[in-house]
Design an enzyme around this catalytic site. Sequence first.
Site: not given
Length: 391
Positions: A76, A203, A292, A296, A384
Amino acid sequence: MTPTVRTRVAIVGAGPAGLMLSHLLARAGIESVVIDQRSRDEIESTIRAGILEQGTVELLDTIGDASRARTVGRRHDGIELRFEGEGHRIDFAATVGRAVWLYPQHEVLKDLIAARLAAGQDLRFGVTAEGVDAGDRPRVRARDADGAAFEIEAEFVVGSDGSRSVVRSAVGGSRNGSFREYPFVAWFGILCEAPPSSEELIYSNSADGFALVSQRSDTVQRMYFQCDPDTDTAAFSEAQLWDELQKRVPGTTLKQGPIFQRDVLRFRSFVAHELRHGRVALVGDAAHTVPPTGAKGMNLAIADVRLLAAALEALLLAGDERLLDAYPETASRRIWKAQHFSWWMTSLLHVAPDATDFDRRRQLGELRTVVESEHGRAYLAEAYCGWPLDS
């Protein structure tokens, strides 16, 4: 007389951290014994999420063809932040030149177990660690699957045995750490038989609460929505679950299908005050846990292992303790960065039950600050995708 197994490094816990550590030690010619109280089937069949940072994937590459992260996992190059009915893509490739891979943790474990067993690793399932006696030759007291007691005597013991770590007591006590509770937030998760609703993760921040749209394969989706930590998973019909998810992702039409798993995931942060005492050290969830939201958990465990493997190689092959002495401070720098990022993503995306109109508008202002700023997008992308692994 209690039977004794002797090795150079005793590793308690056959999760990603323990198995990767045994692999890296073996590459350096250092033998180890790995034990876990679970069966192999239980380890490999417990479905867990998995966003792998680029550095994690590159380290998994070293186990060879056994790693399917690049072949089965999905690369991704971005995620979507959705709020006020609009989607805003965070382009990882354009901002930081890196990527993540969607590859569940239980699949990583299958790969690592297969690779370690093929290499002749002493890997023992169904073995319960009961305690660790510290010292120059630390010992792990354990019982095998039949309940018979035995000990593992080693030059070093590593606790990679999760958030309920037995080894932690030898480092600083069972409550040796800093805690952060998130009493207002948990995730209600579902697995369903349906194709992906989006090519990349969404998200979503909405007035009704947070939702995450993810995927497992071409035919299975993983989705979450914000809920009360005490929510009963049986309290919703399938139709109600789909209504709840859909209203939290306005502007995206979710692809629906039969739901075959549901669970509630509570949030908690923890960092051990001590990561090492003498010849005993902690890695992974034994040392820290994170919410979550920032993806990480497993990545942080792998980063710990990279550091500790180098330190043990220097100690056991050259008698050099400097990297081992530096391990707690060096690992803690990344741990606390990850704690901040996970906390920040949680506060950025979730709606607190007591939020005022000011709180809500401030949160939306923060989201716009991130997506409308080149530097804001770059910060999110860098964190991220994962900071460079310390050497």
